[in-house]
Design a protein around this motif. Structure first.
Motif, PDB file in Angstrom:
ATOM      1  N   VAL A   1     -30.105 -44.232  33.800  1.00  0.00           N
ATOM      2  CA  VAL A   1     -31.442 -44.220  34.571  1.00  0.00           C
ATOM      3  C   VAL A   1     -32.010 -44.938  36.120  1.00  0.00           C
ATOM      4  CG1 VAL A   1     -34.163 -43.689  33.797  1.00  0.00           C
ATOM      5  CG2 VAL A   1     -32.678 -43.014  32.156  1.00  0.00           C
ATOM      6  N   ASN A   2     -32.356 -44.594  36.911  1.00  0.00           N
ATOM      7  CA  ASN A   2     -32.535 -45.255  37.990  1.00  0.00           C
ATOM      8  C   ASN A   2     -34.140 -45.536  37.451  1.00  0.00           C
ATOM      9  OD1 ASN A   2     -33.006 -46.138  39.842  1.00  0.00           O
ATOM     10  ND2 ASN A   2     -32.425 -44.744  42.102  1.00  0.00           N
ATOM     11  N   GLU A   3     -34.604 -46.941  36.943  1.00  0.00           N
ATOM     12  CA  GLU A   3     -35.786 -47.070  37.224  1.00  0.00           C
ATOM     13  C   GLU A   3     -36.259 -47.832  38.164  1.00  0.00           C
ATOM     14  OE1 GLU A   3     -37.145 -46.256  34.081  1.00  0.00           O
ATOM     15  OE2 GLU A   3     -35.565 -46.575  32.720  1.00  0.00           O
TER      16      GLU A   3
ATOM     17  N   PRO B   1     -41.985 -32.214  30.631  1.00  0.00           N
ATOM     18  CA  PRO B   1     -41.440 -33.063  29.817  1.00  0.00           C
ATOM     19  C   PRO B   1     -41.906 -34.021  31.362  1.00  0.00           C
ATOM     20  CG  PRO B   1     -40.332 -31.294  29.763  1.00  0.00           C
ATOM     21  CD  PRO B   1     -41.399 -30.175  30.535  1.00  0.00           C
ATOM     22  N   LYS B   2     -41.402 -35.265  30.681  1.00  0.00           N
ATOM     23  CA  LYS B   2     -40.802 -36.480  31.612  1.00  0.00           C
ATOM     24  C   LYS B   2     -39.061 -36.380  31.608  1.00  0.00           C
ATOM     25  CE  LYS B   2     -44.997 -39.627  32.088  1.00  0.00           C
ATOM     26  NZ  LYS B   2     -44.901 -41.028  31.536  1.00  0.00           N
ATOM     27  N   ARG B   3     -38.323 -36.497  33.203  1.00  0.00           N
ATOM     28  CA  ARG B   3     -37.834 -36.261  34.020  1.00  0.00           C
ATOM     29  C   ARG B   3     -36.690 -36.685  32.273  1.00  0.00           C
ATOM     30  NH1 ARG B   3     -36.124 -34.187  38.534  1.00  0.00           N
ATOM     31  NH2 ARG B   3     -33.620 -35.875  38.194  1.00  0.00           N
ATOM     32  N   LYS B   4     -36.883 -37.687  32.583  1.00  0.00           N
ATOM     33  CA  LYS B   4     -35.881 -39.577  31.669  1.00  0.00           C
ATOM     34  C   LYS B   4     -36.211 -38.591  30.592  1.00  0.00           C
ATOM     35  CE  LYS B   4     -36.192 -43.572  29.757  1.00  0.00           C
ATOM     36  NZ  LYS B   4     -36.369 -45.008  29.922  1.00  0.00           N
ATOM     37  N   GLU B   5     -36.671 -38.395  29.998  1.00  0.00           N
ATOM     38  CA  GLU B   5     -37.207 -37.330  28.610  1.00  0.00           C
ATOM     39  C   GLU B   5     -36.467 -36.301  28.057  1.00  0.00           C
ATOM     40  OE1 GLU B   5     -41.053 -36.621  24.781  1.00  0.00           O
ATOM     41  OE2 GLU B   5     -41.261 -36.714  27.006  1.00  0.00           O
ATOM     42  N   PHE B   6     -36.285 -35.476  29.092  1.00  0.00           N
ATOM     43  CA  PHE B   6     -36.205 -34.169  29.231  1.00  0.00           C
ATOM     44  C   PHE B   6     -34.321 -34.077  29.048  1.00  0.00           C
ATOM     45  CE2 PHE B   6     -34.113 -30.479  30.898  1.00  0.00           C
ATOM     46  CZ  PHE B   6     -35.014 -29.408  30.147  1.00  0.00           C
ATOM     47  N   TYR B   7     -34.307 -34.324  30.211  1.00  0.00           N
ATOM     48  CA  TYR B   7     -32.930 -34.984  30.744  1.00  0.00           C
ATOM     49  C   TYR B   7     -31.999 -35.401  29.643  1.00  0.00           C
ATOM     50  CZ  TYR B   7     -33.390 -32.076  34.494  1.00  0.00           C
ATOM     51  OH  TYR B   7     -33.459 -30.941  35.783  1.00  0.00           O
ATOM     52  N   THR B   8     -32.594 -36.788  29.005  1.00  0.00           N
ATOM     53  CA  THR B   8     -31.984 -37.938  27.874  1.00  0.00           C
ATOM     54  C   THR B   8     -31.451 -36.493  26.890  1.00  0.00           C
ATOM     55  OG1 THR B   8     -32.801 -39.532  28.960  1.00  0.00           O
ATOM     56  CG2 THR B   8     -31.644 -39.945  26.190  1.00  0.00           C
ATOM     57  N   LYS B   9     -31.992 -36.525  26.310  1.00  0.00           N
ATOM     58  CA  LYS B   9     -32.263 -35.059  25.433  1.00  0.00           C
ATOM     59  C   LYS B   9     -31.261 -33.946  25.824  1.00  0.00           C
ATOM     60  CE  LYS B   9     -35.342 -31.435  25.261  1.00  0.00           C
ATOM     61  NZ  LYS B   9     -34.425 -29.453  25.324  1.00  0.00           N
TER      62      LYS B   9
ATOM     63  N   GLU C   1     -33.082 -39.491  38.128  1.00  0.00           N
ATOM     64  CA  GLU C   1     -33.321 -40.182  39.334  1.00  0.00           C
ATOM     65  C   GLU C   1     -35.580 -39.364  38.692  1.00  0.00           C
ATOM     66  OE1 GLU C   1     -32.979 -42.364  41.343  1.00  0.00           O
ATOM     67  OE2 GLU C   1     -30.662 -41.576  41.385  1.00  0.00           O
ATOM     68  N   ASN C   2     -35.766 -40.383  39.958  1.00  0.00           N
ATOM     69  CA  ASN C   2     -37.690 -40.163  39.459  1.00  0.00           C
ATOM     70  C   ASN C   2     -38.039 -39.897  37.583  1.00  0.00           C
ATOM     71  OD1 ASN C   2     -38.139 -40.156  41.883  1.00  0.00           O
ATOM     72  ND2 ASN C   2     -37.687 -38.330  42.001  1.00  0.00           N
ATOM     73  N   PRO C   3     -37.751 -40.995  36.934  1.00  0.00           N
ATOM     74  CA  PRO C   3     -37.773 -40.292  35.861  1.00  0.00           C
ATOM     75  C   PRO C   3     -39.267 -40.950  35.131  1.00  0.00           C
ATOM     76  CG  PRO C   3     -37.176 -42.614  35.953  1.00  0.00           C
ATOM     77  CD  PRO C   3     -37.107 -42.131  37.505  1.00  0.00           C
ATOM     78  N   GLU C   4     -40.008 -41.324  35.176  1.00  0.00           N
ATOM     79  CA  GLU C   4     -41.518 -40.724  35.356  1.00  0.00           C
ATOM     80  C   GLU C   4     -42.090 -39.602  35.908  1.00  0.00           C
ATOM     81  OE1 GLU C   4     -42.921 -42.701  32.690  1.00  0.00           O
ATOM     82  OE2 GLU C   4     -40.881 -43.149  32.466  1.00  0.00           O
ATOM     83  N   GLY C   5     -41.652 -38.766  36.763  1.00  0.00           N
ATOM     84  CA  GLY C   5     -41.290 -37.760  37.539  1.00  0.00           C
ATOM     85  C   GLY C   5     -41.544 -36.807  36.072  1.00  0.00           C
ATOM     86  N   PHE C   6     -41.957 -35.298  36.499  1.00  0.00           N
ATOM     87  CA  PHE C   6     -42.205 -33.972  35.407  1.00  0.00           C
ATOM     88  C   PHE C   6     -41.395 -32.973  36.002  1.00  0.00           C
ATOM     89  CE2 PHE C   6     -45.802 -36.563  35.066  1.00  0.00           C
ATOM     90  CZ  PHE C   6     -45.739 -36.798  33.823  1.00  0.00           C
ATOM     91  N   ILE C   7     -40.910 -32.326  35.318  1.00  0.00           N
ATOM     92  CA  ILE C   7     -39.580 -30.994  35.197  1.00  0.00           C
ATOM     93  C   ILE C   7     -40.337 -29.952  35.256  1.00  0.00           C
ATOM     94  CG2 ILE C   7     -37.540 -30.196  33.843  1.00  0.00           C
ATOM     95  CD1 ILE C   7     -36.977 -32.284  35.034  1.00  0.00           C
TER      96      ILE C   7
END
Length: 256
Positions: free
Chosen positions: A222-224, A202-210, A163-169
């Protein structure tokens, strides 16, 4: 150094913290709500106690210490009022209350210790300690906890989306949690409220995908269409006040 420290709640954070403090020469008392860690306690010269602040039991001996570290998940203000009444009658001079950056609402901006908090039970409990003048309290608002057996990739379950993929960690490693608490004690940093999280966001999408790929070798969904609400927690006050440098700082390069 014969200072006695009691840790209320020796779980994922409290137990390794207790072990680390014993190695630095402190006398340690540790509690759980059951005796599950009593053997580990004894192996590390930690005096074991069973304490549940939700039920009445005599904790006078447990609170016969100089410093109390509170690391439990209970969010019942009645229970904490009872605990505080016991602390007031004890030898405790200084308290470290482990809180969370979840007290801040998502602002889509940077938040510091001066930002208003949400009207939540945790924020209410913070205030019970902050306004008490019978002992000193430092409140540490930890970001999301990770490290060792607590893998960020497991935060996204196989049947869930990011969720919130463009948010930050906002995260902090267990090693830094322990180092920060120890630094508060050694520098006598009392009556403060401190945000504790790694420098990088880092952004949530980038970090959690890794992180998911490291554990399951598959990309998470990812919920875009989610709102991308977030906050970026500032740790500048903590770093300046404690002269602290984070051990695990760049979350995208962390191998834990």
């Amino acid at each position: 150094m014969n200072k006695t420290i009691s840790i209320l709640g020796c779980g994922w954070l409290g137990l390794p913290l207790a072990i680390s403090l014993t190695k630095k020469g402190y006398n340690l008392k540790g509690s759980n709500t059951t005796d599950r860690n009593s053997k580990i306690f004894k192996n590390h010269n930690i005096k074991p106690y069973i304490v549940n602040i939700g039920t009445y039991n005599d904790i006078t001996d447990f609170l016969t210490a100089n410093v109390l570290i509170i690391a439990i998940t209970n969010k019942n203000s009645t229970d904490f009022n009872r605990l505080i009444a016991n602390i007031e009658k004890s030898t405790i001079e200084n308290v470290i209350f482990i809180s969370s950056t979840s007290v801040y609402p998502n602002t889509n901006d940077v938040v510091t210790e001066t930002n208003p908090t949400q009207n939540t039970p945790l924020a209410e409990i913070e205030n019970l300690f902050r306004t008490n003048t019978n002992f000193n309290t430092t409140i540490v608002r930890f970001a999301g906890l990770f490290g060792y057996n607590r893998k960020p990739g497991n935060f996204i379950k196989p049947d869930k989306q990011i969720e919130n993929p463009e948010g930050f960690i906002n995260l902090i490693h267990q090693d830094d949690c322990i180092n920060i608490i120890e630094k508060i004690i050694t520098t006598n940093c009392w009556n403060e409220t401190l945000n504790a999280c790694a420098d990088s966001h880092p952004k949530r999408k980038e970090f959690y995908t890794k992180e998911v790929l490291k554990l399951r070798n598959e990309k998470p969904k990812v919920n875009e269409n989610s709102l991308n609400e977030y906050k970026i927690v500032s740790n500048e006050k903590l770093k300046k006040l404690l002269q602290y440098e984070f051990k695990v700082n760049n979350l995208m390069n962390c191998n834990d």
